[in-house]
Scaffold this motif. Structure first.
Motif, PDB file in Angstrom:
ATOM      1  N   THR A  12       0.820  -1.202   0.000  1.00 17.14           N
ATOM      2  CA  THR A  12       0.000   0.000   0.000  1.00 17.14           C
ATOM      3  C   THR A  12       0.860   1.259   0.000  1.00 17.14           C
ATOM      4  O   THR A  12       0.585   2.218  -0.731  1.00 17.14           O
ATOM      5  CB  THR A  12      -0.942   0.006   1.231  1.00 17.14           C
ATOM      6  OG1 THR A  12      -1.757  -1.167   1.188  1.00 17.14           O
ATOM      7  CG2 THR A  12      -1.818   1.233   1.257  1.00 17.14           C
ATOM      8  N   VAL A  13       1.918   1.257   0.827  1.00 18.64           N
ATOM      9  CA  VAL A  13       2.825   2.405   0.888  1.00 18.64           C
ATOM     10  C   VAL A  13       3.487   2.631  -0.477  1.00 18.64           C
ATOM     11  O   VAL A  13       3.531   3.758  -0.991  1.00 18.64           O
ATOM     12  CB  VAL A  13       3.900   2.202   1.984  1.00 18.64           C
ATOM     13  CG1 VAL A  13       4.963   3.295   1.913  1.00 18.64           C
ATOM     14  CG2 VAL A  13       3.248   2.183   3.365  1.00 18.64           C
ATOM     15  N   ILE A  14       3.988   1.550  -1.099  1.00 16.55           N
ATOM     16  CA  ILE A  14       4.638   1.658  -2.421  1.00 16.55           C
ATOM     17  C   ILE A  14       3.627   2.129  -3.469  1.00 16.55           C
ATOM     18  O   ILE A  14       3.924   2.986  -4.309  1.00 16.55           O
ATOM     19  CB  ILE A  14       5.244   0.292  -2.853  1.00 16.55           C
ATOM     20  CG1 ILE A  14       6.297  -0.179  -1.846  1.00 16.55           C
ATOM     21  CG2 ILE A  14       5.839   0.382  -4.258  1.00 16.55           C
ATOM     22  CD1 ILE A  14       7.499   0.700  -1.727  1.00 16.55           C
ATOM     23  N   GLY A  15       2.407   1.566  -3.418  1.00 17.73           N
ATOM     24  CA  GLY A  15       1.351   1.975  -4.350  1.00 17.73           C
ATOM     25  C   GLY A  15       1.002   3.443  -4.217  1.00 17.73           C
ATOM     26  O   GLY A  15       0.748   4.129  -5.210  1.00 17.73           O
ATOM     27  N   ALA A  16       1.009   3.950  -2.972  1.00 20.63           N
ATOM     28  CA  ALA A  16       0.705   5.362  -2.732  1.00 20.63           C
ATOM     29  C   ALA A  16       1.836   6.264  -3.215  1.00 20.63           C
ATOM     30  O   ALA A  16       1.603   7.323  -3.800  1.00 20.63           O
ATOM     31  CB  ALA A  16       0.448   5.600  -1.245  1.00 20.63           C
ATOM     32  N   ILE A  17       3.089   5.844  -2.991  1.00 20.05           N
ATOM     33  CA  ILE A  17       4.241   6.666  -3.383  1.00 20.05           C
ATOM     34  C   ILE A  17       4.342   6.787  -4.904  1.00 20.05           C
ATOM     35  O   ILE A  17       4.586   7.868  -5.435  1.00 20.05           O
ATOM     36  CB  ILE A  17       5.546   6.088  -2.796  1.00 20.05           C
ATOM     37  CG1 ILE A  17       5.557   6.254  -1.262  1.00 20.05           C
ATOM     38  CG2 ILE A  17       6.778   6.755  -3.413  1.00 20.05           C
ATOM     39  CD1 ILE A  17       6.683   5.522  -0.562  1.00 20.05           C
ATOM     40  N   PHE A  18       4.127   5.667  -5.606  1.00 21.77           N
ATOM     41  CA  PHE A  18       4.340   5.654  -7.060  1.00 21.77           C
ATOM     42  C   PHE A  18       3.044   5.686  -7.882  1.00 21.77           C
ATOM     43  O   PHE A  18       3.094   5.754  -9.110  1.00 21.77           O
ATOM     44  CB  PHE A  18       5.172   4.426  -7.454  1.00 21.77           C
ATOM     45  CG  PHE A  18       6.570   4.463  -6.891  1.00 21.77           C
ATOM     46  CD1 PHE A  18       7.522   5.327  -7.415  1.00 21.77           C
ATOM     47  CD2 PHE A  18       6.914   3.656  -5.826  1.00 21.77           C
ATOM     48  CE1 PHE A  18       8.804   5.378  -6.889  1.00 21.77           C
ATOM     49  CE2 PHE A  18       8.199   3.701  -5.284  1.00 21.77           C
ATOM     50  CZ  PHE A  18       9.146   4.565  -5.821  1.00 21.77           C
ATOM     51  N   GLY A  19       1.889   5.648  -7.220  1.00 19.11           N
ATOM     52  CA  GLY A  19       0.611   5.598  -7.943  1.00 19.11           C
ATOM     53  C   GLY A  19       0.309   6.836  -8.759  1.00 19.11           C
ATOM     54  O   GLY A  19      -0.484   6.792  -9.697  1.00 19.11           O
ATOM     55  N   SER A  62       0.180  13.659  -8.798  1.00 16.30           N
ATOM     56  CA  SER A  62       1.369  13.781  -7.947  1.00 16.30           C
ATOM     57  C   SER A  62       1.000  14.282  -6.557  1.00 16.30           C
ATOM     58  O   SER A  62       1.537  13.813  -5.545  1.00 16.30           O
ATOM     59  CB  SER A  62       2.378  14.748  -8.574  1.00 16.30           C
ATOM     60  OG  SER A  62       2.689  14.360  -9.878  1.00 16.30           O
ATOM     61  N   GLY A  63       0.083  15.252  -6.493  1.00 19.58           N
ATOM     62  CA  GLY A  63      -0.353  15.784  -5.207  1.00 19.58           C
ATOM     63  C   GLY A  63      -1.094  14.744  -4.383  1.00 19.58           C
ATOM     64  O   GLY A  63      -0.854  14.597  -3.177  1.00 19.58           O
ATOM     65  N   GLN A  64      -1.996  14.006  -5.055  1.00 19.14           N
ATOM     66  CA  GLN A  64      -2.703  12.902  -4.379  1.00 19.14           C
ATOM     67  C   GLN A  64      -1.691  11.885  -3.850  1.00 19.14           C
ATOM     68  O   GLN A  64      -1.835  11.366  -2.742  1.00 19.14           O
ATOM     69  CB  GLN A  64      -3.629  12.198  -5.366  1.00 19.14           C
ATOM     70  CG  GLN A  64      -4.885  12.952  -5.710  1.00 19.14           C
ATOM     71  CD  GLN A  64      -6.006  12.670  -4.744  1.00 19.14           C
ATOM     72  OE1 GLN A  64      -6.704  13.581  -4.356  1.00 19.14           O
ATOM     73  NE2 GLN A  64      -6.180  11.453  -4.330  1.00 19.14           N
ATOM     74  N   SER A  65      -0.691  11.581  -4.666  1.00 18.12           N
ATOM     75  CA  SER A  65       0.330  10.609  -4.284  1.00 18.12           C
ATOM     76  C   SER A  65       1.086  11.065  -3.043  1.00 18.12           C
ATOM     77  O   SER A  65       1.331  10.284  -2.126  1.00 18.12           O
ATOM     78  CB  SER A  65       1.310  10.400  -5.447  1.00 18.12           C
ATOM     79  OG  SER A  65       2.302   9.471  -5.097  1.00 18.12           O
ATOM     80  N   PHE A  66       1.428  12.360  -2.989  1.00 21.25           N
ATOM     81  CA  PHE A  66       2.144  12.902  -1.831  1.00 21.25           C
ATOM     82  C   PHE A  66       1.289  12.777  -0.563  1.00 21.25           C
ATOM     83  O   PHE A  66       1.739  12.252   0.457  1.00 21.25           O
ATOM     84  CB  PHE A  66       2.520  14.360  -2.080  1.00 21.25           C
ATOM     85  CG  PHE A  66       3.093  15.037  -0.865  1.00 21.25           C
ATOM     86  CD1 PHE A  66       4.405  14.803  -0.478  1.00 21.25           C
ATOM     87  CD2 PHE A  66       2.318  15.902  -0.099  1.00 21.25           C
ATOM     88  CE1 PHE A  66       4.936  15.416   0.656  1.00 21.25           C
ATOM     89  CE2 PHE A  66       2.833  16.513   1.031  1.00 21.25           C
ATOM     90  CZ  PHE A  66       4.150  16.272   1.404  1.00 21.25           C
ATOM     91  N   GLY A  67       0.036  13.275  -0.627  1.00 22.72           N
ATOM     92  CA  GLY A  67      -0.837  13.215   0.542  1.00 22.72           C
ATOM     93  C   GLY A  67      -1.106  11.789   0.981  1.00 22.72           C
ATOM     94  O   GLY A  67      -1.078  11.472   2.176  1.00 22.72           O
ATOM     95  N   SER A  68      -1.351  10.914   0.010  1.00 25.07           N
ATOM     96  CA  SER A  68      -1.615   9.512   0.300  1.00 25.07           C
ATOM     97  C   SER A  68      -0.402   8.831   0.928  1.00 25.07           C
ATOM     98  O   SER A  68      -0.527   8.015   1.847  1.00 25.07           O
ATOM     99  CB  SER A  68      -2.024   8.789  -0.986  1.00 25.07           C
ATOM    100  OG  SER A  68      -2.423   7.476  -0.727  1.00 25.07           O
ATOM    101  N   SER A  69       0.800   9.190   0.438  1.00 26.11           N
ATOM    102  CA  SER A  69       2.036   8.593   0.979  1.00 26.11           C
ATOM    103  C   SER A  69       2.254   8.991   2.433  1.00 26.11           C
ATOM    104  O   SER A  69       2.617   8.158   3.271  1.00 26.11           O
ATOM    105  CB  SER A  69       3.249   9.032   0.146  1.00 26.11           C
ATOM    106  OG  SER A  69       3.111   8.611  -1.182  1.00 26.11           O
TER     107      SER A  69
END
Length: 439
Positions: A56-63, A370-377
């Motif tokens: 989940t963490v990897i998916g959030a960082i690179f999603g 990219s913004g979603q990815s940052f917040g999600s990460s």
């Protein structure tokens, strides 16, 4: 509200249902798996159970990468494939390493879905309904959690291979979701970012035949004129949306929500209640979570994001202070479950409903992924770290101090909401970009 937009939003939000289901379904199988594979507690926790969380963490960082490059729709489709492969692979696994690998793949889907689904829905929704439509993603998460608990209960008596049925049944909703995603249109804002203007115009006309598609396209293009090729969310002019995403995601986890969800039975036992409350707490938490999420989704476009965060902050501070006091003053009996449900209600109506909506609104179109990815990460890294320390901190400093710390963090959240958080209700995505970006 247009029926087509509702159907497309519900379809994308089903990624949240699979997120909730995938996250919780392991709870019914994990004890049996530890027994079958004779795993140590550390190996079982870190590898068999923990791999999905790190996926989940990897998916959030690179999603954000496929969300921006392939588009929101294609990313949602591949998320469905990841969920399907994960469910079938986990079901057929005969050793802990294979099982962990396929659970990791499911985790990638969970992490990526927190980016692609809210981004897609926010980009097709009219401003007046955007909160409730993106909020459907969070509702589907808590609904998926409830259905996973129910599914595990119903499949528990399937014999020696009950665990295979428990983790494999997810393939059915995953395949249905994947097929449904093929029927939704591409995001018109993403199409315009990729200069596919005629396709974007066609989708905009489909979304709202009565609106002036050319006018909306001009507004989106005007926002794009202020962008620089290959810029990132980390440059100076995007400092405010970046900070807003960081703080709302960080405070989400510094409330202690995952500590509560993961350790509810342990917390109740620490407070002097018997083991029989464990089932009551999980069912009660699930129902409270779902009902107050529904209420949050209903209110988010009426009261606004900021008002829900005020309600949530005060609810957090009161409930966490009462939990802390209960431990310090040795209150026993039925008080603790009441405080626990009060906390869950505060979370569901506020942070639970608002976070994915708010992060999907505050970044410009070309950097939304990219913004979603940052917040999600930020959210998922803290979701991995905070609960990991809770059992040790209970032993070292005591539960009273741990929950007092969470209460103090929520006082800081209240300060953030009052002085920093803008109201995004009813404003177009392009209007928000003008308001939040420091040129």
């Amino acid at each position: 509200m247009d029926k087509k937009i509702l159907i497309w939003s519900v379809t994308a939000a089903l990624a949240g249902f699979l997120f909730g289901f995938d996250t919780v379904v392991i709870s019914g199988a994990e004890k049996e798996l530890q027994s079958i594979w004779n795993s140590s507690d550390v190996f079982h926790g870190v590898v068999v159970i923990g791999m999905a969380l790190w996926g989940t963490v990897i998916g959030a960082i690179f999603g954000g990468i496929p969300t921006n490059k392939l588009g929101r729709k294609k990313t949602l489709f591949w998320i469905g494939i990841l969920y399907t492969v994960s469910a079938l692979g986990s079901c057929l696994a005969n050793d802990p390493y294979t099982f962990a690998f396929f659970r990791f793949i499911g985790g990638l889907g969970v992490g990526a879905s927190t980016i692609a689904a809210p981004a897609y829905i926010s980009e097709i929704a009219p401003a007046k309904d955007r909160g409730k439509l993106v909020g459907l993603y969070q509702f589907n998460i808590v609904f998926g959690i409830l259905i996973a608990f129910l599914s595990n209960y119903l499949l528990n008596n399937m014999g020696d291979n009950a665990w295979r049925w428990m983790v494999g049944i997810e393939a059915i909703p995953a395949v249905i979701y994947t097929v449904f995603v093929l029927g939704i249109p591409k995001s018109p804002r993403w199409l315009l970012i990729k200069y596919r203007n005629s396709e974007a115009k066609q989708v905009l006309k489909t979304i709202n035949p009565n609106a002036d598609a050319e006018l909306l396209m001009d507004e989106i293009k005007q926002e794009m004129k202020n962008t620089v090729a290959n810029e990132t969310i980390f440059i100076k002019k995007y400092r405010l949306p970046l900070m807003l995403a960081f703080f709302i995601a960080a405070f989400n986890q510094l409330s202690g929500i995952n500590a509560f969800l993961y350790y509810a039975p342990r917390i109740l036992e620490e407070a002097g209640l018997g083991e029989s409350t464990a089932l009551l707490s999980s069912i009660g938490v699930g129902l409270t979570n779902m009902l107050f999420t529904l209420l949050g989704v209903f209110l988010i476009d009426k009261l606004g994001r900021k008002q829900l965060m005020y309600i949530c902050s005060f609810g957090y501070i009161i409930s966490l202070s009462l939990v802390s006091a209960a431990f310090f003053l040795n209150w026993e009996g039925s008080a603790m479950p009441v405080f626990l449900f009060m906390f869950i209600a505060a979370h569901a109506i506020g942070q639970g409903t608002v976070i994915w909506v708010f992060i999907s609104e505050i970044f410009p179109n070309h950097l939304r992924g990219s913004g979603q990815s940052f917040g999600s990460s930020v959210h998922w890294v803290l979701a991995a770290i905070v609960p990991s320390f809770v059992p040790a901190l209970f032993s070292i400093v005591g539960a009273g101090i741990v929950f007092a710390f969470f209460a103090i963090m929520m006082v800081l959240q209240l300060v953030f909401v009052k002085y920093m958080m803008p109201e995004t209700k009813g404003v177009s995505l392009e209007g928000l970009s003008k308001k939040l970006i420091n040129e």
